[in-house]
Design a protein around this motif. Structure first.
Motif, PDB file in Angstrom:
ATOM      1  N   THR A 101       7.572  28.609  23.063  1.00  0.00           N
ATOM      2  CA  THR A 101       7.652  29.442  24.263  1.00  0.00           C
ATOM      3  C   THR A 101       9.086  29.883  24.494  1.00  0.00           C
ATOM      4  N   ASP A 102       9.242  31.048  25.136  1.00  0.00           N
ATOM      5  CA  ASP A 102      10.564  31.555  25.505  1.00  0.00           C
ATOM      6  C   ASP A 102      10.926  31.196  26.942  1.00  0.00           C
ATOM      7  N   ASP A 103      10.060  30.523  27.663  1.00  0.00           N
ATOM      8  CA  ASP A 103      10.288  30.201  29.068  1.00  0.00           C
ATOM      9  C   ASP A 103      11.349  29.109  29.196  1.00  0.00           C
ATOM     10  N   PRO A 104      12.512  29.388  29.815  1.00  0.00           N
ATOM     11  CA  PRO A 104      13.540  28.348  29.967  1.00  0.00           C
ATOM     12  C   PRO A 104      13.051  27.120  30.723  1.00  0.00           C
ATOM     13  N   LEU A 105      12.145  27.326  31.687  1.00  0.00           N
ATOM     14  CA  LEU A 105      11.638  26.188  32.443  1.00  0.00           C
ATOM     15  C   LEU A 105      10.881  25.228  31.543  1.00  0.00           C
ATOM     16  N   MET A 106      10.033  25.750  30.653  1.00  0.00           N
ATOM     17  CA  MET A 106       9.282  24.878  29.761  1.00  0.00           C
ATOM     18  C   MET A 106      10.205  24.134  28.807  1.00  0.00           C
ATOM     19  N   VAL A 107      11.246  24.810  28.322  1.00  0.00           N
ATOM     20  CA  VAL A 107      12.201  24.147  27.435  1.00  0.00           C
ATOM     21  C   VAL A 107      12.923  23.030  28.185  1.00  0.00           C
TER      22      VAL A 107
ATOM     23  N   LEU B 201      20.915  28.134  24.422  1.00  0.00           N
ATOM     24  CA  LEU B 201      22.270  28.554  24.056  1.00  0.00           C
ATOM     25  C   LEU B 201      22.359  28.777  22.542  1.00  0.00           C
ATOM     26  N   ALA B 202      21.721  27.886  21.794  1.00  0.00           N
ATOM     27  CA  ALA B 202      21.733  28.031  20.339  1.00  0.00           C
ATOM     28  C   ALA B 202      21.023  29.324  19.918  1.00  0.00           C
ATOM     29  N   ARG B 203      19.926  29.646  20.572  1.00  0.00           N
ATOM     30  CA  ARG B 203      19.192  30.868  20.220  1.00  0.00           C
ATOM     31  C   ARG B 203      20.010  32.108  20.553  1.00  0.00           C
ATOM     32  N   ARG B 204      20.883  32.026  21.553  1.00  0.00           N
ATOM     33  CA  ARG B 204      21.734  33.168  21.888  1.00  0.00           C
ATOM     34  C   ARG B 204      22.707  33.470  20.748  1.00  0.00           C
ATOM     35  N   LEU B 205      23.178  32.392  20.091  1.00  0.00           N
ATOM     36  CA  LEU B 205      24.137  32.565  18.995  1.00  0.00           C
ATOM     37  C   LEU B 205      23.458  32.804  17.652  1.00  0.00           C
ATOM     38  N   GLY B 206      22.171  32.471  17.566  1.00  0.00           N
ATOM     39  CA  GLY B 206      21.441  32.635  16.307  1.00  0.00           C
ATOM     40  C   GLY B 206      20.273  31.672  16.282  1.00  0.00           C
ATOM     41  N   ASP B 207      19.073  32.187  16.061  1.00  0.00           N
ATOM     42  CA  ASP B 207      17.859  31.369  16.135  1.00  0.00           C
ATOM     43  C   ASP B 207      17.749  30.507  14.877  1.00  0.00           C
ATOM     44  N   ASP B 208      18.501  29.408  14.880  1.00  0.00           N
ATOM     45  CA  ASP B 208      18.624  28.605  13.663  1.00  0.00           C
ATOM     46  C   ASP B 208      18.681  27.133  14.057  1.00  0.00           C
TER      47      ASP B 208
ATOM     48  N   ALA C  40      31.697  31.661  26.208  1.00  0.00           N
ATOM     49  CA  ALA C  40      32.267  31.976  24.895  1.00  0.00           C
ATOM     50  C   ALA C  40      31.231  32.682  24.015  1.00  0.00           C
ATOM     51  N   SER C  41      31.711  33.650  23.267  1.00  0.00           N
ATOM     52  CA  SER C  41      30.816  34.377  22.366  1.00  0.00           C
ATOM     53  C   SER C  41      30.964  33.926  20.921  1.00  0.00           C
ATOM     54  N   SER C  42      31.961  33.104  20.651  1.00  0.00           N
ATOM     55  CA  SER C  42      32.214  32.628  19.300  1.00  0.00           C
ATOM     56  C   SER C  42      31.819  31.165  19.167  1.00  0.00           C
ATOM     57  N   LEU C  43      31.169  30.842  18.059  1.00  0.00           N
ATOM     58  CA  LEU C  43      30.793  29.456  17.803  1.00  0.00           C
ATOM     59  C   LEU C  43      32.020  28.561  17.731  1.00  0.00           C
TER      60      LEU C  43
ATOM     61  N   SER D  35      19.233  33.612  34.767  1.00  0.00           N
ATOM     62  CA  SER D  35      19.574  33.545  33.348  1.00  0.00           C
ATOM     63  C   SER D  35      20.081  32.147  33.033  1.00  0.00           C
ATOM     64  N   VAL D  36      20.107  31.819  31.749  1.00  0.00           N
ATOM     65  CA  VAL D  36      20.620  30.519  31.326  1.00  0.00           C
ATOM     66  C   VAL D  36      22.077  30.379  31.721  1.00  0.00           C
ATOM     67  N   ALA D  37      22.867  31.443  31.553  1.00  0.00           N
ATOM     68  CA  ALA D  37      24.292  31.389  31.899  1.00  0.00           C
ATOM     69  C   ALA D  37      24.485  31.118  33.384  1.00  0.00           C
ATOM     70  N   THR D  38      23.711  31.776  34.226  1.00  0.00           N
ATOM     71  CA  THR D  38      23.828  31.569  35.674  1.00  0.00           C
ATOM     72  C   THR D  38      23.505  30.134  36.048  1.00  0.00           C
ATOM     73  N   ALA D  39      22.443  29.602  35.468  1.00  0.00           N
ATOM     74  CA  ALA D  39      22.045  28.234  35.787  1.00  0.00           C
ATOM     75  C   ALA D  39      23.116  27.232  35.380  1.00  0.00           C
ATOM     76  N   LEU D  40      23.704  27.404  34.209  1.00  0.00           N
ATOM     77  CA  LEU D  40      24.688  26.439  33.728  1.00  0.00           C
ATOM     78  C   LEU D  40      26.008  26.546  34.498  1.00  0.00           C
TER      79      LEU D  40
END
Length: 411
Positions: free
Chosen positions: A48-54, A254-261, A313-316, A380-385
């Protein structure tokens, strides 16, 4: 109390056969715990893409530790703590086997995954107070700080090793293999703790007539309410975990924002664990330099800074150092509060007292994960954190007034 200032003190503590077996059981159990958390959180992010479920993966695993903390603490004070710990590990093995079957057959759904995370949390709820109460039984008081440092090292070494193993196994063998390995490690931990023998000093104690379970729970609550330093520790732990759980619960996103890996997510968790391991090596020196309350204050500030940097930050290459700082701040705050509680509690109430401490942590973790997950879903995830970091900073002027300094000495 003397602080462990050199590796020889840690080696001397591990020289106790009973403590060494318990420590190895703790190590194996925590490898399985971190592997479970990584695999379950990543799997939910795929379902799921729902942040609440994650975020609810974290809440589902910690809520039982809040709800069952006092009963499990009372049980650990009434029965052989080794056997209580071993039964908990056996239950965790059963849950891991079910997860392996579900993963192998492709029948996992978000709700089923949450239900099994709750079951895993029940096993952890029984395990923690039994372990926390066993440690002071196995080492003399002058080695307790070293023992807690070793336990923190085990927790955070596994915080690095567990995700790395899980990430590699997910990539090569799939999540079913991870859960099967967790079952094996839980059984190894069960066998190790059953082999640990608690040393007995002096004449055999008179057999105690235990009060009913409800009365035993009430006794632990009364002691906490009437002890100002223990109240301070419980409240500070609650606030600290409400702040810090957001980054942990939403890290898969956060990991998916940088790359779904899955490998990237594993690296992020490993960075946080590495920071915790490094500070654990230096932590025993800190109370001699600054009061323990200031160590917790600094941990709150550092974690807030790390959270904001990791989010913006936008860089790993900026995110990973920030996560390392978050791990260091988390470990310094938690270990300081845990040591203070351990030293304050009398042996007869230790498991119940640590269960109440655990309840504050897990209640904050479950509620905080749900809170930040819901906020992330609405914004958004950023706002929550960022909000989680600001909350910790806003409450710091109030929580720093709660003194834990007297709790750092034996009662």
């Amino acid at each position: 109390m003397p602080e462990p200032r050199d590796p020889a003190t840690l080696r001397a503590t591990l020289a106790s056969p009973a403590f060494a077996r318990l420590w190895l059981a703790w190590l194996a159990g925590n490898v399985a715990m971190w592997m479970h958390e990584v695999t379950a959180a990543w799997r939910m992010a795929q379902l799921t893409d729902d942040p609440l479920m994650v975020a609810l993966v974290q809440a589902a695993g910690t809520l039982p530790l809040f709800l069952l903390g006092l009963p499990s603490g009372a049980l650990a004070d009434r029965f052989d703590r080794r056997r209580v710990y071993a039964v908990a590990q056996a239950a965790l093995a059963v849950v891991a086997i079910v997860l392996a079957v579900v993963a192998a057959t492709g029948t996992a759904t978000p709700m089923l995954l949450l239900a099994l995370c709750v079951a895993n949390g029940i096993g952890l709820a029984v395990r923690f107070p039994a372990f926390a109460a066993l440690v002071p039984d196995l080492v003399p008081v002058h080695q307790l700080s070293a023992a807690l440092t070793l336990n923190a090292l085990a927790m955070n070494l596994t915080r690095v090793v567990g995700p790395l193993i899980a990430g590699a196994m997910i990539a090569m063998l799939g999540s079913a293999a991870v859960f099967a390995a967790n079952a094996l490690m839980a059984l190894v931990a069960c066998a190790l703790v059953l082999g640990a023998r608690v040393p007995q000093a002096g004449p055999a104690p008179v057999r105690r007539v235990h009060p009913p379970l409800a009365a035993a729970i009430a006794e632990g609550v009364r002691y906490t309410v009437r002890t100002p330093q223990l109240r301070a520790i419980v409240l500070r732990a609650f606030v600290f975990f409400v702040q810090t759980i957001g980054l942990v619960a939403l890290m898969p996103l956060l990991a998916r924002r940088l790359g779904d890996d899955a490998t990237l997510y594993t690296a992020m968790l490993a960075a946080a664990g590495a920071g915790a391991v490094l500070v654990a090596l230096a932590l025993p020196r800190l109370p001699s330099v600054r009061p323990r309350g200031r160590v917790v204050d600094a941990s709150v500030l550092a974690y807030a800074l790390a959270t904001v940097v990791a989010v913006l930050a936008s860089s790993l290459w900026l995110v990973l150092p920030a996560l390392a700082l978050s791990g260091a701040a988390w470990l310094s705050g938690v270990n300081t509060l845990t040591m203070s509680a351990q030293l304050l509690l009398p042996p007869a109430l230790r498991a119940r007292g640590m269960a109440i401490y655990q309840m504050s942590i897990m209640g904050a973790s479950a509620g905080g994960a749900a809170l930040w997950g819901a906020l992330a879903s609405r914004s958004s995830v950023a706002t929550a954190l960022v909000a989680s970091a600001l909350l910790g900073l806003a409450l710091l002027p109030l929580t720093r007034r709660l003194s834990i300094e007297d709790a750092a000495r034996p009662a």
